[in-house]
Design a protein around this motif. Structure first.
Motif, PDB file in Angstrom:
ATOM      1  N   GLY A  56       0.813  -1.214   0.000  1.00 16.83           N
ATOM      2  CA  GLY A  56       0.000   0.000   0.000  1.00 16.83           C
ATOM      3  C   GLY A  56       0.842   1.258   0.000  1.00 16.83           C
ATOM      4  O   GLY A  56       0.536   2.230  -0.704  1.00 16.83           O
ATOM      5  N   SER A  57       1.920   1.262   0.760  1.00 19.29           N
ATOM      6  CA  SER A  57       2.798   2.426   0.806  1.00 19.29           C
ATOM      7  C   SER A  57       3.410   2.698  -0.557  1.00 19.29           C
ATOM      8  O   SER A  57       3.462   3.843  -1.015  1.00 19.29           O
ATOM      9  CB  SER A  57       3.901   2.202   1.846  1.00 19.29           C
ATOM     10  N   VAL A  72      -5.233  16.046  -3.603  1.00 20.25           N
ATOM     11  CA  VAL A  72      -5.178  14.591  -3.760  1.00 20.25           C
ATOM     12  C   VAL A  72      -3.759  14.098  -3.521  1.00 20.25           C
ATOM     13  O   VAL A  72      -3.540  13.101  -2.835  1.00 20.25           O
ATOM     14  CB  VAL A  72      -5.699  14.163  -5.157  1.00 20.25           C
ATOM     15  N   ARG A  73      -2.784  14.794  -4.059  1.00 18.95           N
ATOM     16  CA  ARG A  73      -1.376  14.426  -3.882  1.00 18.95           C
ATOM     17  C   ARG A  73      -1.016  14.401  -2.399  1.00 18.95           C
ATOM     18  O   ARG A  73      -0.402  13.445  -1.906  1.00 18.95           O
ATOM     19  CB  ARG A  73      -0.498  15.405  -4.651  1.00 18.95           C
ATOM     20  N   GLY A  79      -1.288   9.010   3.174  1.00 19.29           N
ATOM     21  CA  GLY A  79      -1.618   7.585   3.235  1.00 19.29           C
ATOM     22  C   GLY A  79      -0.380   6.703   3.201  1.00 19.29           C
ATOM     23  O   GLY A  79      -0.301   5.704   3.927  1.00 19.29           O
ATOM     24  N   ALA A  80       0.600   7.064   2.371  1.00 15.98           N
ATOM     25  CA  ALA A  80       1.851   6.294   2.318  1.00 15.98           C
ATOM     26  C   ALA A  80       2.576   6.358   3.659  1.00 15.98           C
ATOM     27  O   ALA A  80       3.121   5.347   4.128  1.00 15.98           O
ATOM     28  CB  ALA A  80       2.743   6.822   1.199  1.00 15.98           C
ATOM     29  N   GLY A 161      -9.635   5.083   9.938  1.00 16.72           N
ATOM     30  CA  GLY A 161     -10.980   5.636   9.832  1.00 16.72           C
ATOM     31  C   GLY A 161     -10.971   7.138   9.580  1.00 16.72           C
ATOM     32  O   GLY A 161     -11.732   7.638   8.745  1.00 16.72           O
ATOM     33  N   GLU A 162     -10.111   7.860  10.284  1.00 13.47           N
ATOM     34  CA  GLU A 162      -9.998   9.307  10.068  1.00 13.47           C
ATOM     35  C   GLU A 162      -9.471   9.607   8.667  1.00 13.47           C
ATOM     36  O   GLU A 162      -9.934  10.535   7.997  1.00 13.47           O
ATOM     37  CB  GLU A 162      -9.082   9.932  11.125  1.00 13.47           C
ATOM     38  N   TYR A 163      -8.530   8.803   8.204  1.00 13.35           N
ATOM     39  CA  TYR A 163      -7.983   8.972   6.852  1.00 13.35           C
ATOM     40  C   TYR A 163      -9.076   8.739   5.801  1.00 13.35           C
ATOM     41  O   TYR A 163      -9.201   9.497   4.843  1.00 13.35           O
ATOM     42  CB  TYR A 163      -6.809   8.002   6.659  1.00 13.35           C
TER      43      TYR A 163
END
Length: 192
Positions: A56-57, A72-73, A79-80, A161-163
């Motif tokens: 995922g990273s 978005v970037r 997220g990474a 969840g927050e992400y």
């Protein structure tokens, strides 16, 4: 993959020679101090979550390089980083039980700057993967008998969840999030 040295082996424990039954509540452990070794179920969940977060990273790093929108970037970079942090947590639990932490594949995307996908598709894919990740963490929480491990999964679930909520906000602002079919609003129908 074994011949090329690319296969990531999962942690190994000896095959049990006899059945043992839990005798004391201490099996559940506490939040600090010495902990019992991890069970095979806990090891499996930790390894698979570590594996998924490594992939995922790398995926989110690649997506972040080609995203058109600054918002978005930023979301994808965040997220990474979350994935990397979660990988560290899972590795720590494995190493504390004297289990070899699997080496990563050093999966890194190419240095591309041209987007093969739209921001909308990358956001949808990221959200879908994180939603399934919440499910995996929930199953892992259910399989965790140690209190410290269960607590860690709870914290990580909140972070994901927050992400996810932040991702949903971006998708709603850009009108990318389709409303799923819903049950009729009976109260609204009754009001006329």
């Amino acid at each position: 993959m074994l011949e090329k040295g690319l296969f990531i082996r999962s942690p190994f424990i000896p095959y049990p020679s006899q059945v043992e039954f839990i005798q004391k509540q201490g099996f559940l452990g506490g939040f600090t101090g010495d902990q019992r070794p991890l069970t095979s179920t806990e090891i499996s969940f930790l390894f698979l979550n570590l594996y998924r977060n490594t992939i995922g990273s790398a995926l989110l790093t690649g997506f972040s390089q080609v995203a058109q929108s600054k918002e978005v970037r930023h979301f994808l970079v965040r997220g990474a980083e979350i994935s990397k942090h979660h990988s560290v947590v899972f590795s720590k639990f494995l190493s504390e039980s004297d289990l070899a932490t699997p080496m990563s594949w050093d999966i890194m995307p190419l240095d591309a700057k041209e987007a093969p996908f739209s921001d909308k598709l990358m956001m949808f894919h990221t959200t879908a993967l994180n939603t399934s990740g919440v499910g995996f963490y929930g199953a892992s929480l259910g399989g965790a008998s140690r209190k410290d491990l269960a607590s860690a999964y709870g914290r990580l679930l909140i972070e994901v969840g927050e992400y996810l909520l932040d991702g949903a906000k971006i998708m709603i602002e850009n009108e990318w999030l389709e409303k799923p079919p819903s049950a009729p609003d009976r109260k609204a129908l009754a009001r006329g």
